[in-house]
Motif scaffolding. Structure first.
Motif, PDB file in Angstrom:
ATOM      1  N   THR A 120     -62.039 -17.815 -66.673  1.00  0.00           N
ATOM      2  CA  THR A 120     -63.055 -17.492 -65.672  1.00  0.00           C
ATOM      3  C   THR A 120     -62.463 -17.424 -64.273  1.00  0.00           C
ATOM      4  O   THR A 120     -62.032 -18.440 -63.729  1.00  0.00           O
ATOM      5  CB  THR A 120     -64.231 -18.495 -65.687  1.00  0.00           C
ATOM      6  N   GLY A 121     -62.460 -16.232 -63.703  1.00  0.00           N
ATOM      7  CA  GLY A 121     -61.884 -16.033 -62.366  1.00  0.00           C
ATOM      8  C   GLY A 121     -62.500 -16.908 -61.302  1.00  0.00           C
ATOM      9  O   GLY A 121     -61.795 -17.608 -60.563  1.00  0.00           O
ATOM     10  N   SER A 122     -63.828 -16.911 -61.204  1.00  0.00           N
ATOM     11  CA  SER A 122     -64.481 -17.747 -60.190  1.00  0.00           C
ATOM     12  C   SER A 122     -64.323 -19.223 -60.529  1.00  0.00           C
ATOM     13  O   SER A 122     -64.221 -20.072 -59.639  1.00  0.00           O
ATOM     14  CB  SER A 122     -65.957 -17.377 -60.037  1.00  0.00           C
ATOM     15  N   GLY A 123     -64.260 -19.549 -61.812  1.00  0.00           N
ATOM     16  CA  GLY A 123     -64.053 -20.928 -62.233  1.00  0.00           C
ATOM     17  C   GLY A 123     -62.642 -21.410 -61.933  1.00  0.00           C
ATOM     18  O   GLY A 123     -62.448 -22.544 -61.469  1.00  0.00           O
ATOM     19  N   ILE A 136     -68.137 -30.756 -58.256  1.00  0.00           N
ATOM     20  CA  ILE A 136     -68.808 -29.486 -58.021  1.00  0.00           C
ATOM     21  C   ILE A 136     -67.873 -28.661 -57.157  1.00  0.00           C
ATOM     22  O   ILE A 136     -67.406 -29.122 -56.109  1.00  0.00           O
ATOM     23  CB  ILE A 136     -70.158 -29.671 -57.284  1.00  0.00           C
ATOM     24  N   GLY A 137     -67.559 -27.454 -57.609  1.00  0.00           N
ATOM     25  CA  GLY A 137     -66.661 -26.583 -56.863  1.00  0.00           C
ATOM     26  C   GLY A 137     -67.236 -25.194 -56.749  1.00  0.00           C
ATOM     27  O   GLY A 137     -68.013 -24.753 -57.593  1.00  0.00           O
ATOM     28  N   TYR A 138     -66.830 -24.501 -55.689  1.00  0.00           N
ATOM     29  CA  TYR A 138     -67.290 -23.139 -55.432  1.00  0.00           C
ATOM     30  C   TYR A 138     -66.088 -22.204 -55.414  1.00  0.00           C
ATOM     31  O   TYR A 138     -65.108 -22.454 -54.726  1.00  0.00           O
ATOM     32  CB  TYR A 138     -68.013 -23.068 -54.087  1.00  0.00           C
ATOM     33  N   GLY A 139     -66.189 -21.128 -56.183  1.00  0.00           N
ATOM     34  CA  GLY A 139     -65.129 -20.124 -56.208  1.00  0.00           C
ATOM     35  C   GLY A 139     -65.739 -18.739 -56.307  1.00  0.00           C
ATOM     36  O   GLY A 139     -65.213 -17.869 -56.982  1.00  0.00           O
ATOM     37  N   ILE A 142     -58.959 -24.607 -58.798  1.00  0.00           N
ATOM     38  CA  ILE A 142     -57.778 -24.696 -57.930  1.00  0.00           C
ATOM     39  C   ILE A 142     -58.167 -25.344 -56.605  1.00  0.00           C
ATOM     40  O   ILE A 142     -57.463 -26.218 -56.086  1.00  0.00           O
ATOM     41  CB  ILE A 142     -57.168 -23.290 -57.688  1.00  0.00           C
ATOM     42  N   ALA A 143     -59.305 -24.919 -56.030  1.00  0.00           N
ATOM     43  CA  ALA A 143     -59.755 -25.493 -54.762  1.00  0.00           C
ATOM     44  C   ALA A 143     -59.975 -27.001 -54.900  1.00  0.00           C
ATOM     45  O   ALA A 143     -59.561 -27.783 -54.033  1.00  0.00           O
ATOM     46  CB  ALA A 143     -61.030 -24.801 -54.288  1.00  0.00           C
TER      47      ALA A 143
END
Length: 185
Positions: free
Chosen positions: A104-107, A16-19, A112-113
């Protein structure tokens, strides 16, 4: 590395990641699919099943706003998360089974994070991400490690190509009984 039981697929491991919004990430291979050659409908169905299962089995938390603590969608990948000069391919299925035309920019930011925090890439290593549906390409890189609340975070730069598609003007007349809108599904 969250183990989730997906109906029809069994246990899979997701990240699970947040961007800018939360996404679940996993290799399409875990679901018996190939992000580059499987039918889009099959990828969408599988990603939607992951999204629903994660929502039922895991509670998200956002350090500043619980309004942001929801899973927006699932991004199925080709599994190529370690740094490489070669592009990595994904499909982003979000909201109500919509498929993003781009990586997807936020994806990409969230991916990357995740890659950075798993030690798969270093600061300032540029990765290339390709959409499995349209072939469009974004690049991204982690540029600075930081903290967000109590969480380790990273500042990410994403770039890609976008095109102006049009404009719209809406006029509301007082007598219109539908002036506040309506929704078809």
């Amino acid at each position: 590395d969250l183990a989730i039981n997906i109906p029809g697929h069994g246990k899979v491991v997701v990240d699970i990641g947040y961007g800018g919004t939360f996404y679940a990430f996993l290799s399409a291979e875990q679901l018996g699919l190939d992000v580059c050659s499987s039918k889009t409908r099959d990828l969408v169905n599988a990603a939607s099943a992951v999204t629903e299962a994660v929502k039922k089995q895991f509670k998200l938390h956002h350090p500043e706003s619980e309004d942001l603590a929801f899973l927006y969608g699932t991004i199925l990948t080709d599994g190529k998360d370690a740094f490489s000069e070669e592009p990595t391919t994904n499909i982003c299925v979000f909201a109500d089974e919509q498929v993003d035309r781009s990586p997807t920019g936020s994806g990409v930011t969230a991916r990357i994070a995740l890659q950075y925090h798993k030690g798969l890439i270093q600061l300032n290593q540029t990765r290339t991400f390709r959409s499995s549906t349209t072939g469009s390409v974004f690049t991204g890189k982690a540029v600075k490690a930081t903290k967000f609340g109590d969480y380790n975070a990273v500042i990410v730069e994403v770039s890609g190509e976008a095109f102006y598609t049009g404009t719209a003007t809406f006029t509301v007349e007082e007598e219109d009984p539908l002036k506040y809108g309506f929704f078809f599904k």
